[in-house]
Design a protein around this motif. Structure first.
Motif, short mmCIF file in Angstrom:
data_model
loop_
_atom_site.label_atom_id
_atom_site.label_comp_id
_atom_site.label_asym_id
_atom_site.label_seq_id
_atom_site.Cartn_x
_atom_site.Cartn_y
_atom_site.Cartn_z
N VAL A 53 0.84 -1.21 0.00
CA VAL A 53 0.00 0.00 0.00
C VAL A 53 0.87 1.25 0.00
CG1 VAL A 53 -1.66 1.34 1.35
CG2 VAL A 53 -2.03 -1.10 1.01
N ALA A 54 1.95 1.24 0.78
CA ALA A 54 2.87 2.39 0.80
C ALA A 54 3.49 2.60 -0.57
CB ALA A 54 3.95 2.18 1.85
N GLU A 55 3.90 1.52 -1.22
CA GLU A 55 4.47 1.63 -2.57
C GLU A 55 3.43 2.12 -3.56
OE1 GLU A 55 6.66 1.52 -6.08
OE2 GLU A 55 7.19 1.88 -4.01
N SER B 96 2.96 5.85 -3.09
CA SER B 96 4.14 6.54 -3.60
C SER B 96 4.12 6.57 -5.13
CB SER B 96 5.41 5.84 -3.10
OG SER B 96 6.55 6.40 -3.70
N ALA B 97 3.77 5.44 -5.73
CA ALA B 97 3.72 5.37 -7.19
C ALA B 97 2.62 6.26 -7.75
CB ALA B 97 3.50 3.92 -7.63
N ARG B 98 1.49 6.34 -7.06
CA ARG B 98 0.41 7.23 -7.52
C ARG B 98 0.83 8.69 -7.44
NH1 ARG B 98 -4.87 4.15 -4.94
NH2 ARG B 98 -5.18 2.74 -6.70
N ARG B 99 1.58 9.04 -6.40
CA ARG B 99 2.11 10.41 -6.33
C ARG B 99 3.08 10.67 -7.47
NH1 ARG B 99 1.89 9.14 -0.85
NH2 ARG B 99 4.08 8.49 -0.83
N ARG C 235 3.59 4.44 -13.73
CA ARG C 235 2.44 3.55 -13.97
C ARG C 235 2.84 2.09 -13.83
NH1 ARG C 235 -0.65 6.90 -18.77
NH2 ARG C 235 -1.86 8.18 -17.34
N ALA C 236 4.06 1.75 -14.22
CA ALA C 236 4.54 0.38 -14.04
C ALA C 236 4.64 0.05 -12.55
CB ALA C 236 5.89 0.20 -14.73
N ARG C 237 5.08 1.03 -11.74
CA ARG C 237 5.15 0.83 -10.29
C ARG C 237 3.76 0.61 -9.70
NH1 ARG C 237 7.79 5.81 -7.81
NH2 ARG C 237 7.19 4.74 -5.90
#
Length: 78
Positions: A34-36, A39-42, A60-62
């Motif tokens: 969830v943290a990743e 972070s990826a959405r940010r 987007r890959a993240r």
């Protein structure tokens, strides 16, 4: 909270089904994914703001990898 299907595999938003996260993930692993994901959405937001196509693709890959880890995409967890 959104309604879920009787089998608990999907939740419903605006008459569309979305796959739920894997409920058997250990709490620490879920928190890390969830943290990743957040972070990826940010990073997606920042890449869009900067109009950086390569950074957007990477972010987007993240997001996709985090969602696969949570069980929301990829192989089904049931």
């Amino acid at each position: 909270m959104y309604p879920t299907t009787p089998d608990g595999r999907y939740f419903v938003v605006k008459q569309q089904l979305w796959r739920c996260s894997n409920p058997s993930l250990p709490a620490a692993k879920r928190e890390a994914f969830v943290a990743e994901l957040m972070s990826a959405r940010r990073a997606v937001k920042e890449a869009k703001r900067a109009e950086d196509a390569q950074a957007l693709k990477s972010a987007r890959a993240r997001v996709n990898e985090a969602k696969i880890g949570l069980g929301e995409r990829g192989p089904v967890w049931w």
